[in-house]
Design a protein around this motif. Sequence first.
Motif, short mmCIF file in Angstrom:
data_model
loop_
_atom_site.label_atom_id
_atom_site.label_comp_id
_atom_site.label_asym_id
_atom_site.label_seq_id
_atom_site.Cartn_x
_atom_site.Cartn_y
_atom_site.Cartn_z
N ALA A 179 124.04 147.30 60.18
CA ALA A 179 124.03 147.75 61.58
C ALA A 179 125.44 148.17 61.95
CB ALA A 179 123.54 146.64 62.51
N GLU A 180 125.56 149.32 62.58
CA GLU A 180 126.84 149.75 63.11
C GLU A 180 126.83 149.49 64.61
OE1 GLU A 180 128.05 153.69 61.93
OE2 GLU A 180 126.87 153.56 60.08
N ILE A 181 127.78 148.68 65.06
CA ILE A 181 127.87 148.36 66.48
C ILE A 181 129.24 148.77 67.00
CG2 ILE A 181 126.24 146.44 66.21
CD1 ILE A 181 128.61 144.51 66.58
N VAL A 182 129.31 149.11 68.28
CA VAL A 182 130.57 149.45 68.94
C VAL A 182 130.77 148.47 70.08
CG1 VAL A 182 131.88 151.19 70.19
CG2 VAL A 182 130.39 151.88 68.29
N VAL A 183 131.92 147.80 70.08
CA VAL A 183 132.20 146.78 71.08
C VAL A 183 133.48 147.15 71.82
CG1 VAL A 183 133.47 145.31 69.44
CG2 VAL A 183 132.47 144.30 71.50
N ARG A 184 133.50 146.86 73.11
CA ARG A 184 134.69 147.12 73.93
C ARG A 184 135.53 145.84 74.02
NH1 ARG A 184 136.38 150.91 77.41
NH2 ARG A 184 134.39 152.05 77.23
N VAL A 185 136.84 145.99 73.81
CA VAL A 185 137.75 144.86 73.95
C VAL A 185 138.72 145.15 75.09
CG1 VAL A 185 137.57 144.13 71.55
CG2 VAL A 185 139.33 145.80 72.19
N ARG A 186 139.26 144.06 75.67
CA ARG A 186 140.20 144.17 76.77
C ARG A 186 141.61 143.83 76.28
NH1 ARG A 186 135.51 141.82 78.80
NH2 ARG A 186 136.28 139.74 78.25
N PRO A 187 142.64 144.40 76.90
CA PRO A 187 144.01 144.18 76.43
C PRO A 187 144.36 142.69 76.32
CG PRO A 187 143.97 145.92 78.08
CD PRO A 187 142.60 145.31 78.07
N GLY A 188 144.92 142.31 75.18
CA GLY A 188 145.43 140.96 74.99
C GLY A 188 144.41 139.89 74.72
N GLU A 189 143.13 140.21 74.73
CA GLU A 189 142.12 139.16 74.56
C GLU A 189 141.81 138.89 73.09
OE1 GLU A 189 138.18 139.89 75.89
OE2 GLU A 189 137.98 141.79 74.85
N ARG A 190 141.16 137.76 72.87
CA ARG A 190 140.60 137.43 71.56
C ARG A 190 139.11 137.19 71.74
NH1 ARG A 190 144.94 133.52 68.32
NH2 ARG A 190 146.77 134.87 68.68
N THR A 191 138.33 137.78 70.86
CA THR A 191 136.88 137.58 70.93
C THR A 191 136.35 137.32 69.53
OG1 THR A 191 134.79 138.49 71.75
CG2 THR A 191 136.32 140.04 70.73
N VAL A 192 135.34 136.49 69.45
CA VAL A 192 134.84 136.02 68.15
C VAL A 192 133.44 136.56 67.89
CG1 VAL A 192 134.17 133.99 66.80
CG2 VAL A 192 136.23 133.92 68.21
N LEU A 193 133.30 137.24 66.74
CA LEU A 193 131.97 137.62 66.25
C LEU A 193 131.34 136.36 65.67
CD1 LEU A 193 129.94 139.95 65.53
CD2 LEU A 193 131.07 140.02 63.29
N ARG A 194 130.15 136.04 66.14
CA ARG A 194 129.50 134.77 65.79
C ARG A 194 128.07 135.03 65.34
NH1 ARG A 194 130.19 130.31 70.29
NH2 ARG A 194 132.19 130.15 69.19
N SER A 195 127.57 134.19 64.45
CA SER A 195 126.15 134.19 64.10
C SER A 195 125.53 132.93 64.67
CB SER A 195 125.95 134.23 62.58
OG SER A 195 124.57 134.13 62.26
N THR A 196 124.53 133.12 65.53
CA THR A 196 123.88 132.00 66.20
C THR A 196 122.58 131.63 65.49
OG1 THR A 196 122.89 133.57 67.73
CG2 THR A 196 124.93 132.51 68.42
N LYS A 197 121.93 130.59 65.98
CA LYS A 197 120.70 130.11 65.37
C LYS A 197 119.63 131.21 65.36
CE LYS A 197 121.37 125.21 66.45
NZ LYS A 197 120.77 123.99 67.09
#
Length: 508
Positions: A303-321
């Motif tokens: 799957a190709e996904i496009v995600v928006r990030v905000r300046p200076g932030e950290r975000t985690v790609l996660r696999s849930t149940k």
Amino acid sequence: MSSVSRPRWLRRLLLIVAAFATVLLLSVGGCVTWVYSDAAVSTVGSSDFSNELAIPPLAQSRIAADGTRVFELDMRAGRREFRPGQATETWGFNGDYLGPTLRARRGERVEVEVRNSLSEPSTVHWHGMHLPAAMDGGPHQMVQAGGTWTPRWTVDQPAATLWYHPHPHGATEQHVRRGLAGMFLLDDEVSEGLSLPKNYGVDDLPVLVQDVKFRGNQLDSSHGMFRDVGFLGDRTMVNGTLTPYRHVSDELVRLRLLNASTARVYTFGFADDRRFSLVATDGGLLERPVALDRARLSPGERAEIVVRVRPGERTVLRSTKLDAGLDFWTQRFAGGDDSFDILELRAASTLRPSPDLPVALAHPSTPDGSDSVTARDFELQLSGINGRPMAMDRIDFSVIRGTAETWVVHNNDGMPHNFHIHDVQFRVLELNGAPPPDALTGPKDTIFLPPDARAKIAMRFDGPADPNSPYMYHCHLLWHEDQGMMGQFAVVEPGQSAGTPAHHEGHH
């Protein structure tokens, strides 16, 4: 006297037997409870994201005199220090683990010089590629230890994220798990003209996800108790990197997600539940972006996904149940209760502006079922497909070149499966009797099927015809494939019948 003592003796014996049975049942029950409780795995909140994400290099190529783009791939054994001070024995292409990213454009003629420097035979299958069956790299195209194989074909399909991996009959899980895998990216005029992130390794990131388990200096390959889906690891890697992070400097980031695990199903999302845009599935671009907060991928799916990030932030790609309607027992032992922190994206304090995503992406490239000339049914069970395990010398059916067919695939088993078809991309017409969810509206070559799920799919077989060289269809939970959950079909001309696959000892 005996008439009195005998009942006492019997009662004593029965009490002893009952006590023993009670202790045994309690012990077994305690053991099962312990195994059940210990089966769930989670790395959520415990990953330190201390390793910079490796980006597989783009494979070098040369242009032959006739214009063919020529790549070289060498399967070899090596050692990789995934953990500081601990070297692990591995396999890889052109290196110690995984392989470079091959990239070609629609209309190009490509050739791959494959060399097997391993100590045992293997193959290289071009997963998702439309190409002649003799070049497919399935179990009939074995490359002996020390041997070479040079498939060549013309790229004739839309832009997509494909991949390559071994396909030796009965040993695919082991060969993939040891590290033999890599991406194969295709471009075309449509993809090049769209305002999508496309700077490889910068705002367009390959994300090849595997679950692993270490045992000393070895990659553990054992199947845990009750793990009838195959190998399940206790941690994940991306592009061969444990606990990875990646600095990004653009507002929009494209992640090319590939589930390269051998049995695990991932439900990808972000730790803060932010939404992202799905722009492509296995075989290429959707008609338009689809907004999601979860993307489920079984082994082999992309799957190709496009995600928006905000300046200076950290975000985690996660696999849930996993939410797939599995029963209490299967949910736990098929990995459905597991969760993982996969990758941390670290946004720069100032980001380069990204253009908005296009409203429209690509016209459909798969048939809608209206011109199907044949309907087929497939019943999936671990013991085989349609009641028959794989036989290398048996072609199960033939299809007529240039025609479309509709297949109904039913998981008639108590465990999860998926279904992969070589050579073609298909359209999901129905899932469990209803229109497919938005996430399954793009071109697909692999589909996840929980127990009792039923998918209706349509595809066209554009050839070329070769009655003696078959393509595979199989479960891509690779231990299931190794157990014989696979069949073969041949593409033939009208009036032609399937032959018998030639016996291949392998290329030398």
